[in-house]
Scaffold this active site. Structure first.
Site, PDB file in Angstrom:
ATOM      1  N   ASP A 128       0.818  -1.201   0.000  1.00 40.47           N
ATOM      2  CA  ASP A 128       0.000   0.000   0.000  1.00 40.47           C
ATOM      3  C   ASP A 128       0.852   1.251   0.000  1.00 40.47           C
ATOM      4  OD1 ASP A 128      -2.683  -1.378   2.007  1.00 40.47           O
ATOM      5  OD2 ASP A 128      -2.359  -1.279  -0.149  1.00 40.47           O
ATOM      6  N   PRO A 165       2.711  -4.020   5.618  1.00 38.76           N
ATOM      7  CA  PRO A 165       2.651  -5.471   5.417  1.00 38.76           C
ATOM      8  C   PRO A 165       1.327  -6.047   4.966  1.00 38.76           C
ATOM      9  CG  PRO A 165       2.445  -5.000   7.740  1.00 38.76           C
ATOM     10  CD  PRO A 165       2.624  -3.672   7.056  1.00 38.76           C
ATOM     11  N   CYS A 166       0.248  -5.257   4.888  1.00 40.34           N
ATOM     12  CA  CYS A 166      -1.040  -5.943   4.761  1.00 40.34           C
ATOM     13  C   CYS A 166      -1.284  -6.619   3.423  1.00 40.34           C
ATOM     14  CB  CYS A 166      -2.205  -5.035   5.126  1.00 40.34           C
ATOM     15  SG  CYS A 166      -2.450  -3.668   4.018  1.00 40.34           S
ATOM     16  N   ARG A 167      -0.438  -6.369   2.395  1.00 44.04           N
ATOM     17  CA  ARG A 167      -0.662  -7.088   1.151  1.00 44.04           C
ATOM     18  C   ARG A 167       0.483  -8.035   0.801  1.00 44.04           C
ATOM     19  NH1 ARG A 167      -2.310  -2.905  -3.265  1.00 44.04           N
ATOM     20  NH2 ARG A 167      -2.443  -4.783  -4.531  1.00 44.04           N
TER      21      ARG A 167
END
Lengths: 229, 256
Positions: free
Chosen positions: A148, A167-169
């Site tokens: 992101d 880190p979310c993707r």
């Protein structure tokens, strides 16, 4: 993508991959080390390296230079002048200290890359300054990459400002690569896979010999990978 | 949850009376008077101090005004921590009003994150909400929401609108009836004295035997040395209230 499991990385597995990674780094003197937090036994990968960089001085000063080469330069530019001054372009070389940390996020169950850079006098580089030093071919990847944003955040163990690749993707792109490597029954070090993808975007390169790590591990009968559910 | 609404309101509307004083070495054209403000516990310093900034800018020259930062007794205050947390961590033992020093020079690059705009605060706030939902619901609830719902959470905080905020936040605080609770409890334990800013670990609300975990269970699991009776006198606070080691259900009171 249909049919893929989520390849969340358990903390124990993270530590195992890091251990393999460190061993190889030591063999090729790549400078990575494992740091632990004395209170809780948390650990992370750490690497510091120095880079000498050619830097052109800011546009307003550059104009003064090209008009009249004999004009005295401001103090900070007087050292490290090179021959390009003859062409009317002024440059200074500077030493920059880069620090890269790989931590584990228990919330997202993925590794996270923290990084920062500063000049020798302690002045930190802004994110723009760091990106400008990244090789041009990776600049595009910054726009299209499976992340992101890069933002400034507090390092969860040191309490100091670092830049962080969100880190979310991470799981998305890791999943697709891990699936295909398991088709060939290969042991894959998640950390090497992940770091070789995200690292170059922020100026961190992994020598190719890390790829041979998978090759060596294939001969070990006890390291059969299973999907983590 | 409706029984808890009074508690939710008390938490939301908690205030700390604060006195802002300009750092003595800042260069001013006239004497700078201190500025008094009631700070919301659940908000962020850089979100609620526009008036403080304007007040001190009036007595300074434009070129002397750089990014604002705050300090308490020599410690730079991390704007990305909720105000109530900063107070509990650094100043809970001192008399009110809380005295904060305002700076416009020599930004402490090694200690503080930059905050060049409200967008930075919003991004930080939303990142916290998302991480909490990753723990509670594997991110399912937050990801199913529309962008306008995310915006409503932020606007609710920014404009101090309890109902607007909780209209969305209540969805983040629910769980399916077949589950007995969240997947993991989002929590952080902060200490002022350690290099490590906080402790955060995975912790399930339900024990393997099916009984609910208490706050005491969590603290024992996460910082066992602190809970030892011989371990010295560490005290635990939440929203400036001393927590006794007793068996209360874990209340998901905080917006996270």
């Amino acid at each position: 993508m249909a049919g893929e499991k989520d390849f969340f990385l358990e903390e124990k597995r993270f530590k195992q991959y890091c251990e393999e990674f460190i061993k190889h780094s030591q063999q090729i003197a790549d400078g990575w080390e494992w740091r632990t937090n004395k209170d809780l036994g948390d650990g992370y990968l750490s690497k510091t390296h120095f880079q000498v960089r050619n830097r052109s001085i800011p546009p307003d000063l550059k104009e003064k230079c090209s008009d009249n080469i004999e004009q005295p330069l401001p103090t900070h530019a007087e050292e490290f002048l090179d021959d390009s001054q003859v062409a009317g372009v002024c440059a200074t070389e500077e030493v920059i200290r880069y620090e890269y940390h790989v931590l584990y996020s228990s919330s997202y169950q993925v590794p996270v890359l923290y990084f920062r850079a500063c000049f020798l006098d302690g002045r930190p580089l802004t994110l723009d300054e760091i990106w400008r030093s990244v090789h041009a071919c990776y600049q595009d990847r910054l726009q299209e990459g499976p992340w992101d944003t890069i933002t400034q955040q507090e390092h969860p163990l040191l309490g100091q400002p670092f830049f962080v690749l969100h880190p979310c993707r991470t799981n998305e792109f890791i999943s697709s690569i891990l699936t295909s490597s398991w088709k060939f029954n290969r042991h894959t070090n998640y950390i090497i896979l992940w770091l070789s993808t995200v690292g170059p975007v922020v100026g961190l390169n992994l020598p190719l010999s890390y790829a041979t790590l998978a090759h060596e591990q294939n001969t070990n009968t006890d390291s059969v990978e299973r999907p983590l559910s | 949850m409706t029984d808890d609404k009074d508690v939710l309101r008390d938490v939301w509307f908690g205030r700390i009376p604060t006195c802002f004083t300009l750092y003595q070495d800042e260069i001013t054209e006239r004497e700078a008077e201190p500025y008094y403000l009631l700070l919301p516990r659940i908000s962020y310093l850089t979100l609620v101090t526009d008036k403080v900034k304007k007040h001190f800018q009036k007595v300074m020259r434009q070129e002397e005004v750089n990014e604002i930062w705050f300090e308490y007794e020599g410690t730079p205050l991390k704007w990305h921590y909720p105000i109530g947390l900063l107070f509990d961590l650094h100043a809970s033992n001192t008399a009110l009003p809380w005295s904060i020093t305002v700076h416009f020079k020599n930004f402490p690059e090694k200690d503080l994150l930059h905050c060049h705009s409200k967008d930075v605060i919003e991004a930080h706030f939303m990142a916290s909400i998302k991480e909490a939902d990753a723990l509670k619901h594997k991110s399912q609830v937050i990801n199913e929401m529309q962008k306008k719902d995310h915006k409503q959470l932020w606007m609710g905080l920014q404009n101090d609108k309890f109902e607007q905020f909780w209209a969305i936040n209540r969805k983040l605080m629910e769980y399916p009836t077949e589950d007995s609770g969240f997947r993991y409890i989002p929590f952080r334990i902060y200490q002022a004295t350690t290099e490590r800013p906080f402790i955060q670990k995975l912790f399930r609300p339900i024990a393997s035997g099916g009984q609910m975990h208490t706050l005491g269970d969590l603290l024992k699991d996460v910082c066992p040395s602190a809970v030892d009776h011989e371990g010295g006198d560490l005290r635990f606070f939440t929203h400036c209230m001393d927590i006794a080691m007793c068996s209360h259900r874990i209340y998901h009171l905080d917006k996270r």
